[in-house]
Write an enzyme that holds these catalytic residues in place. Structure first.
Site, PDB file in Angstrom:
ATOM      1  CG  HIS A   1      50.066  31.888  36.125  1.00 16.62           C
ATOM      2  ND1 HIS A   1      50.094  32.894  35.188  1.00 16.62           N
ATOM      3  CD2 HIS A   1      50.956  32.237  37.084  1.00 16.62           C
ATOM      4  CE1 HIS A   1      50.970  33.830  35.573  1.00 16.62           C
ATOM      5  NE2 HIS A   1      51.511  33.444  36.713  1.00 16.62           N
TER       6      HIS A   1
ATOM      7  CB  SER B   1      54.251  39.122  38.408  1.00 15.65           C
ATOM      8  OG  SER B   1      53.268  38.217  38.023  1.00 15.65           O
TER       9      SER B   1
ATOM     10  CG  HIS C   1      47.860  40.951  38.727  1.00 14.39           C
ATOM     11  ND1 HIS C   1      48.839  40.024  39.033  1.00 14.39           N
ATOM     12  CD2 HIS C   1      48.123  41.366  37.469  1.00 14.39           C
ATOM     13  CE1 HIS C   1      49.654  39.885  37.993  1.00 14.39           C
ATOM     14  NE2 HIS C   1      49.244  40.688  37.034  1.00 14.39           N
TER      15      HIS C   1
ATOM     16  CE1 TYR D   1      46.029  33.176  36.450  1.00 14.16           C
ATOM     17  CE2 TYR D   1      47.457  32.377  38.211  1.00 14.16           C
ATOM     18  CZ  TYR D   1      47.142  33.326  37.257  1.00 14.16           C
ATOM     19  OH  TYR D   1      47.940  34.437  37.097  1.00 14.16           O
ATOM     20  CD  GLU D   2      47.496  32.747  32.406  1.00 18.71           C
ATOM     21  OE1 GLU D   2      47.370  33.546  31.471  1.00 18.71           O
ATOM     22  OE2 GLU D   2      48.597  32.421  32.901  1.00 18.71           O
TER      23      GLU D   2
ATOM     24  CB  ALA E   1      55.100  38.191  42.343  1.00 19.12           C
TER      25      ALA E   1
ATOM     26  CG  HIS F   1      53.160  37.041  32.951  1.00 19.00           C
ATOM     27  ND1 HIS F   1      54.062  36.095  33.355  1.00 19.00           N
ATOM     28  CD2 HIS F   1      52.586  37.510  34.084  1.00 19.00           C
ATOM     29  CE1 HIS F   1      54.028  35.978  34.683  1.00 19.00           C
ATOM     30  NE2 HIS F   1      53.140  36.829  35.142  1.00 19.00           N
TER      31      HIS F   1
ATOM     32  CG  ASN G   1      51.381  40.059  49.017  1.00 17.64           C
ATOM     33  OD1 ASN G   1      51.739  39.838  47.858  1.00 17.64           O
ATOM     34  ND2 ASN G   1      50.789  39.147  49.768  1.00 17.64           N
TER      35      ASN G   1
ATOM     36  CG  MET H   1      48.599  32.289  42.656  1.00 20.10           C
ATOM     37  SD  MET H   1      47.399  33.414  41.941  1.00 20.10           S
ATOM     38  CE  MET H   1      46.916  34.373  43.382  1.00 20.10           C
ATOM     39  CB  SER H   2      53.878  30.662  39.136  1.00 17.01           C
ATOM     40  OG  SER H   2      54.827  31.375  39.924  1.00 17.01           O
TER      41      SER H   2
HETATM   42  N1  HPA Z   1      49.473  34.856  47.228  1.00 20.25           N
HETATM   43  C1  HPA Z   1      49.576  34.208  46.036  1.00 20.25           C
HETATM   44  N2  HPA Z   1      50.259  34.704  45.008  1.00 20.25           N
HETATM   45  C2  HPA Z   1      50.885  35.875  45.183  1.00 20.25           C
HETATM   46  C3  HPA Z   1      50.823  36.587  46.388  1.00 20.25           C
HETATM   47  C4  HPA Z   1      50.080  36.043  47.470  1.00 20.25           C
HETATM   48  O1  HPA Z   1      49.983  36.616  48.577  1.00 20.25           O
HETATM   49  N3  HPA Z   1      51.552  37.721  46.218  1.00 20.25           N
HETATM   50  C5  HPA Z   1      52.046  37.683  44.954  1.00 20.25           C
HETATM   51  N4  HPA Z   1      51.642  36.574  44.315  1.00 20.25           N
END
Ligand code: HPA
Length: 275
Positions: free
Chosen positions: A88, A35, A249, A90-91, A118, A66, A237, A213-214
């Site tokens: 991912h 991302s 997102h 999750y997809e 990310a 993406h 974050n 998540m990846s």
């Molecule tokens: N958690 C999971 N995936 C993420 C996060 C997070 O805080 N930030 C960016 N991708």
């Protein structure tokens, strides 16, 4: 081919489609752009662009940020194959969602795979806009891209999965260009919901420094296929419950920009040297 993965036939077909477009170019480094990092393809010269739609077994993507293209071109001393976008787990509800693209990079001759993502930081001192190089990972998702693979090759040694020599070289390069580079453990959550604050507290106890998540399934696949791996998290974050902001997102994409520029500088420096 290895006869390891259940998608071996698709890997072979897609590789042949790519080779027919490449002329003499042969990539030696693969790069998965997470991302906010898709813009990295602008660093390539003589680029050949192949939309995933034209490649057998490549995924159909559904996440903003993406693009879904394989872009191969020259960068410094290397020919780099960039996967602009990932599927991912999750997809796809499958751990091996990226098996064909990663398999094609291996089959094309990439001996190094650099994976980017990310992520949320669990370290108060590692902040949005910072880059963390991954030293190891934790996978408690009960998913693995090698479930369903056959033969002893599926029992992949994950010690030093994030190649110590590559990590040393990236640390040295970061010092050279005056870029702060954190290093830590990435924990894979299946998503797509973000973590709860309680999950983040648990992750902290388990030894995680960042969550996302990846990446993990791609790294397992790459190690199974014999590639050396390096991975980088763009911190977008503080993890859930650590900061005042709510997660989204859109915020992830917006915050990835600063880290992406730093990582681009580091990767361009890396590509200036032979492997
Ligand atoms: N958690 C999971 N995936 C993420 C996060 C997070 O805080 N930030 C960016 N991708």
């Amino acid at each position: 081919m290895s006869l390891l993965l259940r998608v071996d036939a698709e890997i072979e077909q897609a590789t042949n489609v790519v080779l027919a477009r490449l002329g003499g170019l042969r990539p030696d480094v693969g790069l998965i752009l997470g991302s906010g990092l898709g813009e990295m393809v602008s660093a390539l010269t003589d680029a050949v662009v192949l939309p995933y739609d034209n490649l057998p077994g490549f995924p159909k993507l559904s996440v903003a940020g993406h693009a879904g293209r394989l872009v191969i071109g020259r960068m410094g001393c290397h020919v780099v194959a960039m996967l602009q976008g990932r599927l991912h787990a999750y997809e796809a509800d499958r751990g091996d969602a990226m098996a064909v693209p990663v398999g094609v990079l291996a089959r094309l001759g990439c001996s190094i795979l650099i994976v980017t993502n990310a992520a949320g930081s669990l370290l108060p001192e590692v902040k949005p806009g910072d880059v963390m190089m991954v030293s190891d990972h934790i996978n408690l998702t009960a998913r693995n891209p090698l479930i369903g693979a056959v033969g002893d090759g599926r029992f992949v040694d994950m010690v030093d999965a994030y190649d110590p020599d590559l990590r040393r070289r990236f640390c040295d390069l970061a010092v050279t260009c005056g870029m702060p580079l954190a290093e830590g453990v990435y924990m894979w959550f299946a998503g797509p919901s973000f973590e709860t604050p309680a999950e983040i507290r648990a992750a902290k106890v388990l030894g995680a420094d960042a969550v996302g998540m990846s990446t993990v399934p791609e790294v397992v696949l790459a190690r199974a296929l014999g590639m050396k791996v390096a991975a980088f998290s763009l911190i977008t974050n503080q993890a859930a419950g650590m900061g005042s902001a709510h997660l989204s997102h859109a915020r992830t994409l917006a915050r990835a920009v600063g880290g992406a520029a730093k990582l681009k500088t580091l990767l361009m420096l890396f590509m200036e040297n032979e492997a």
